[in-house]
Write an enzyme that holds these catalytic residues in place. Structure first.
Site, PDB file in Angstrom:
ATOM      1  N   CYS A  80       0.833  -1.203   0.000  1.00  0.00           N
ATOM      2  CA  CYS A  80       0.000   0.000   0.000  1.00  0.00           C
ATOM      3  C   CYS A  80       0.875   1.264   0.000  1.00  0.00           C
ATOM      4  O   CYS A  80       1.464   1.595  -1.019  1.00  0.00           O
ATOM      5  CB  CYS A  80      -0.994  -0.011   1.150  1.00  0.00           C
ATOM      6  SG  CYS A  80      -2.348   1.169   0.916  1.00  0.00           S
ATOM      7  N   HIS A 169      -3.855  -4.757   0.510  1.00  0.00           N
ATOM      8  CA  HIS A 169      -3.415  -5.130   1.861  1.00  0.00           C
ATOM      9  C   HIS A 169      -3.506  -6.644   2.048  1.00  0.00           C
ATOM     10  O   HIS A 169      -4.506  -7.151   2.583  1.00  0.00           O
ATOM     11  CB  HIS A 169      -4.275  -4.435   2.918  1.00  0.00           C
ATOM     12  CG  HIS A 169      -3.978  -2.988   3.089  1.00  0.00           C
ATOM     13  ND1 HIS A 169      -2.957  -2.520   3.900  1.00  0.00           N
ATOM     14  CD2 HIS A 169      -4.565  -1.890   2.554  1.00  0.00           C
ATOM     15  CE1 HIS A 169      -2.936  -1.189   3.858  1.00  0.00           C
ATOM     16  NE2 HIS A 169      -3.892  -0.786   3.050  1.00  0.00           N
ATOM     17  N   GLU A 171      -1.959  -8.333   4.181  1.00  0.00           N
ATOM     18  CA  GLU A 171      -1.683  -8.661   5.580  1.00  0.00           C
ATOM     19  C   GLU A 171      -2.931  -8.711   6.449  1.00  0.00           C
ATOM     20  O   GLU A 171      -2.857  -9.032   7.649  1.00  0.00           O
ATOM     21  CB  GLU A 171      -0.701  -7.640   6.172  1.00  0.00           C
ATOM     22  CG  GLU A 171      -1.304  -6.323   6.629  1.00  0.00           C
ATOM     23  CD  GLU A 171      -1.578  -5.321   5.523  1.00  0.00           C
ATOM     24  OE1 GLU A 171      -1.927  -4.170   5.842  1.00  0.00           O
ATOM     25  OE2 GLU A 171      -1.452  -5.689   4.341  1.00  0.00           O
TER      26      GLU A 171
END
Length: 230
Positions: A80, A169, A171
């Site tokens: 990001c 994202h 994660e």
């Protein structure tokens, strides 16, 4: 930032004997001696890449990213804001997106991406979680697009021999959305762009799709490790 961390990758790291040392420049942490590490990850943040006047540590961060990637000092992954910082540091450009991506969006591999080891085995149609109003608009020299979404062309990039980045994202874990909502300005930002009902739906969608999202993220993690440390 505490809420912008490796997330679910912490779990995958245990299986692959990877140890993260997390540095929060926004909180005043100093950049450690990189000679002690095997790779550099740069995660997200609520600031923009051009806001050095508000966040002066961005200048040093970009210098480090540029040195690591240009000199192939170690493998790199940007996520990001980290994706945007890397492109900016290498001579590309980032600007406000014509259409912000907030939600879960699929990406489509480029011709190069279809055959690239980083992309193998990913269920891209399941989508990735996105919260960004800026995007990479001009690629740095030598960069290659591995995947695009409908609203964001430069979604997964190869920036160097062992350097990669993504706008989304990967994660995201079960604590990510609640962490984001603790960042000053983020709840108001989401409500402004999505509306209060849609903000809850976004959070519910992420939670409901976490098994699929995390399965994809684990494959991305394994692909990246196997590729850059081959």
């Amino acid at each position: 930032m505490p809420s912008q961390n490796p997330g679910v990758f912490r779990e995958f790291a245990v299986r692959r004997d990877v140890v993260f040392q997390e540095i929060d420049l926004h909180a005043g942490d100093e950049v450690p001696d990189l000679d002690r590490f095997d790779a550099l990850w740069v995660m997200g943040g609520s600031m923009q890449v051009w806001e050095e006047y508000l966040y002066p540590w961005l200048v040093r961060e970009k210098q480090i990213i540029r040195e690591v990637i240009r000199n192939d000092v170690m493998p790199f992954l940007g996520v990001c804001l980290g994706h945007q910082l890397a492109a900016d540091a290498l001579g590309g450009q980032t600007a406000l997106a014509e259409h912000a991506e907030i939600g879960i969006f699929p990406v489509e591999p480029s011709v190069l991406g279809r055959l690239h080891p980083l992309m193998q085995g990913l269920e891209l149609a399941h989508g990735w979680t996105n919260v960004h109003t800026a995007e990479v608009t001009v690629l740095p020299d030598g960069a290659a697009v591995l995947a695009s979404s409908e609203l964001c062309k430069n979604n997964i990039l190869q920036l160097g021999p062992r350097a990669y980045s993504c706008q989304f994202h990967p994660e995201v874990c079960e604590h990510t959305m609640s962490g984001w909502m603790e960042i000053p300005g983020i709840p108001e930002f989401l409500q402004q762009n999505l509306g209060s009902d849609s903000t809850k739906k976004f959070a519910d969608d992420v939670q409901r799709k976490l098994p699929e999202l995390n399965k994809n993220s684990e494959r991305l993690f394994d692909n990246w490790l196997d590729l850059v440390f081959d």
